[in-house]
Design a protein around this motif. Structure first.
Motif, PDB file in Angstrom:
ATOM      1  N   GLY A 184       0.799  -1.538   0.027  1.00 14.46           N
ATOM      2  CA  GLY A 184      -0.090   0.041  -0.460  1.00 14.46           C
ATOM      3  C   GLY A 184       0.852   1.440  -0.369  1.00 14.46           C
ATOM      4  O   GLY A 184       0.678   2.651   0.446  1.00 14.46           O
ATOM      5  N   GLN A 185       2.151   1.211  -0.421  1.00 10.92           N
ATOM      6  CA  GLN A 185       2.646   2.410  -0.195  1.00 10.92           C
ATOM      7  C   GLN A 185       2.968   2.642  -1.490  1.00 10.92           C
ATOM      8  O   GLN A 185       2.825   2.338  -2.401  1.00 10.92           O
ATOM      9  N   SER A 186       3.335   4.331  -1.865  1.00  6.55           N
ATOM     10  CA  SER A 186       3.837   4.497  -2.962  1.00  6.55           C
ATOM     11  C   SER A 186       4.604   4.662  -3.797  1.00  6.55           C
ATOM     12  O   SER A 186       5.901   3.398  -3.354  1.00  6.55           O
ATOM     13  N   LEU A 187       4.457   4.332  -4.863  1.00  4.41           N
ATOM     14  CA  LEU A 187       5.544   3.758  -6.111  1.00  4.41           C
ATOM     15  C   LEU A 187       6.009   5.403  -6.906  1.00  4.41           C
ATOM     16  O   LEU A 187       5.523   6.251  -7.538  1.00  4.41           O
ATOM     17  N   PHE A 188       7.226   5.310  -6.671  1.00  2.00           N
ATOM     18  CA  PHE A 188       7.590   7.079  -7.504  1.00  2.00           C
ATOM     19  C   PHE A 188       7.832   6.283  -9.262  1.00  2.00           C
ATOM     20  O   PHE A 188       9.428   5.476  -9.765  1.00  2.00           O
ATOM     21  N   SER A 189       7.131   7.439  -9.585  1.00  2.00           N
ATOM     22  CA  SER A 189       7.240   6.573 -11.324  1.00  2.00           C
ATOM     23  C   SER A 189       7.441   7.800 -11.907  1.00  2.00           C
ATOM     24  O   SER A 189       6.566   8.570 -11.683  1.00  2.00           O
ATOM     25  N   ILE A 190       7.541   7.937 -13.532  1.00  3.04           N
ATOM     26  CA  ILE A 190       7.359   8.964 -14.024  1.00  3.04           C
ATOM     27  C   ILE A 190       6.802   8.798 -15.255  1.00  3.04           C
ATOM     28  O   ILE A 190       7.309   7.376 -15.947  1.00  3.04           O
ATOM     29  N   SER A 191       5.984   9.481 -16.208  1.00  2.00           N
ATOM     30  CA  SER A 191       5.195   9.209 -17.845  1.00  2.00           C
ATOM     31  C   SER A 191       5.663  10.233 -18.531  1.00  2.00           C
ATOM     32  O   SER A 191       5.760  11.603 -17.795  1.00  2.00           O
ATOM     33  N   GLY A 192       5.349  10.342 -19.563  1.00  2.00           N
ATOM     34  CA  GLY A 192       5.518  11.560 -20.755  1.00  2.00           C
ATOM     35  C   GLY A 192       6.199  11.295 -22.146  1.00  2.00           C
ATOM     36  O   GLY A 192       6.972   9.768 -22.435  1.00  2.00           O
ATOM     37  N   ALA A 193       6.812  12.221 -22.350  1.00  2.00           N
ATOM     38  CA  ALA A 193       7.254  11.303 -23.746  1.00  2.00           C
ATOM     39  C   ALA A 193       8.636  10.082 -23.257  1.00  2.00           C
ATOM     40  O   ALA A 193       8.732  11.245 -22.686  1.00  2.00           O
ATOM     41  N   PRO A 194       8.676   9.969 -24.640  1.00  2.00           N
ATOM     42  CA  PRO A 194       9.728   8.358 -24.529  1.00  2.00           C
ATOM     43  C   PRO A 194      11.383   9.502 -24.132  1.00  2.00           C
ATOM     44  O   PRO A 194      11.786   8.358 -23.241  1.00  2.00           O
ATOM     45  N   GLU A 195      11.777   9.907 -25.388  1.00  2.00           N
ATOM     46  CA  GLU A 195      12.975  10.745 -24.793  1.00  2.00           C
ATOM     47  C   GLU A 195      13.525  11.772 -22.955  1.00  2.00           C
ATOM     48  O   GLU A 195      14.330  11.797 -22.688  1.00  2.00           O
ATOM     49  N   LEU A 196      11.892  11.902 -23.000  1.00  2.00           N
ATOM     50  CA  LEU A 196      12.279  12.763 -21.705  1.00  2.00           C
ATOM     51  C   LEU A 196      12.043  12.128 -20.274  1.00  2.00           C
ATOM     52  O   LEU A 196      13.166  11.973 -19.290  1.00  2.00           O
ATOM     53  N   VAL A 197      11.523  10.831 -20.566  1.00  2.00           N
ATOM     54  CA  VAL A 197      11.735   9.779 -19.912  1.00  2.00           C
ATOM     55  C   VAL A 197      12.766   9.344 -19.338  1.00  2.00           C
ATOM     56  O   VAL A 197      13.469   9.122 -18.007  1.00  2.00           O
ATOM     57  N   ASP A 198      13.308   8.545 -20.392  1.00  2.00           N
ATOM     58  CA  ASP A 198      14.981   7.975 -20.423  1.00  2.00           C
ATOM     59  C   ASP A 198      16.304   9.275 -19.815  1.00  2.00           C
ATOM     60  O   ASP A 198      16.977   9.411 -19.127  1.00  2.00           O
ATOM     61  N   LEU A 199      15.590  10.056 -19.811  1.00  2.00           N
ATOM     62  CA  LEU A 199      16.312  11.661 -19.448  1.00  2.00           C
ATOM     63  C   LEU A 199      16.488  11.732 -18.098  1.00  2.00           C
ATOM     64  O   LEU A 199      17.316  11.669 -17.698  1.00  2.00           O
ATOM     65  N   CYS A 200      15.053  11.956 -17.531  1.00  2.00           N
ATOM     66  CA  CYS A 200      14.741  12.073 -15.569  1.00  2.00           C
ATOM     67  C   CYS A 200      15.758  10.378 -15.377  1.00  2.00           C
ATOM     68  O   CYS A 200      15.960  10.649 -14.301  1.00  2.00           O
ATOM     69  N   ARG A 201      15.096   9.732 -16.152  1.00  2.00           N
ATOM     70  CA  ARG A 201      15.270   8.295 -15.884  1.00  2.00           C
ATOM     71  C   ARG A 201      17.476   7.877 -15.271  1.00  2.00           C
ATOM     72  O   ARG A 201      17.323   7.570 -14.060  1.00  2.00           O
ATOM     73  N   ARG A 202      17.733   8.649 -16.182  1.00  2.00           N
ATOM     74  CA  ARG A 202      19.857   8.185 -16.554  1.00  2.00           C
ATOM     75  C   ARG A 202      19.765   9.370 -15.044  1.00  2.00           C
ATOM     76  O   ARG A 202      20.336   9.182 -14.490  1.00  2.00           O
ATOM     77  N   ASP A 203      19.101  10.482 -15.207  1.00  2.00           N
ATOM     78  CA  ASP A 203      19.040  12.105 -14.043  1.00  2.00           C
ATOM     79  C   ASP A 203      19.093  11.170 -12.403  1.00  2.00           C
ATOM     80  O   ASP A 203      20.115  11.381 -12.031  1.00  2.00           O
ATOM     81  N   PHE A 204      17.946  10.245 -13.135  1.00  2.00           N
ATOM     82  CA  PHE A 204      17.278  10.203 -11.318  1.00  2.00           C
ATOM     83  C   PHE A 204      18.743   8.361 -10.683  1.00  2.00           C
ATOM     84  O   PHE A 204      19.162   9.041  -9.600  1.00  2.00           O
ATOM     85  N   VAL A 205      18.492   7.875 -11.937  1.00  2.00           N
ATOM     86  CA  VAL A 205      20.231   7.059 -11.429  1.00  2.00           C
ATOM     87  C   VAL A 205      21.580   7.321 -11.437  1.00  2.00           C
ATOM     88  O   VAL A 205      22.191   7.043  -9.823  1.00  2.00           O
ATOM     89  N   LYS A 206      21.876   8.592 -12.202  1.00  2.00           N
ATOM     90  CA  LYS A 206      23.321   9.426 -11.361  1.00  2.00           C
ATOM     91  C   LYS A 206      23.287  10.044  -9.986  1.00  2.00           C
ATOM     92  O   LYS A 206      24.183   9.749  -9.084  1.00  2.00           O
ATOM     93  N   GLY A 207      21.813   9.819  -9.544  1.00  2.00           N
ATOM     94  CA  GLY A 207      21.330  10.346  -8.072  1.00  2.00           C
ATOM     95  C   GLY A 207      21.782  12.235  -7.966  1.00  2.00           C
ATOM     96  O   GLY A 207      22.316  12.560  -6.965  1.00  2.00           O
TER      97      GLY A 207
END
Length: 60
Positions: free
Chosen positions: A37-60
């Motif tokens: 029942g906990q929240s999930l941290f997720s993102i959605s949007g244009a594929p290229e923006l999701v990839d960019l955000c995911r890479r930035d998130f992983v870098k920390g």
């Protein structure tokens, strides 16, 4: 279930979806925060923006 519906809507609209947690949304693992029942941290949007955000998130 809200995430499941949101993912389907995003995919049908041509958007991408990414769970930014350690575990993917599908298939759910027994230890998934979603099952507790906990929240999930997720993102959605244009594929290229999701990839960019995911890479930035992983870098920390």
């Amino acid at each position: 279930w809200d995430d499941a519906a949101g993912i389907l809507i995003c995919q049908e609209a041509g958007a991408d979806y990414a769970a930014l947690a350690a575990d993917p949304v599908y298939p759910l693992s027994p230890a998934s925060p979603a099952l507790a029942g906990q929240s999930l941290f997720s993102i959605s949007g244009a594929p290229e923006l999701v990839d960019l955000c995911r890479r930035d998130f992983v870098k920390g």
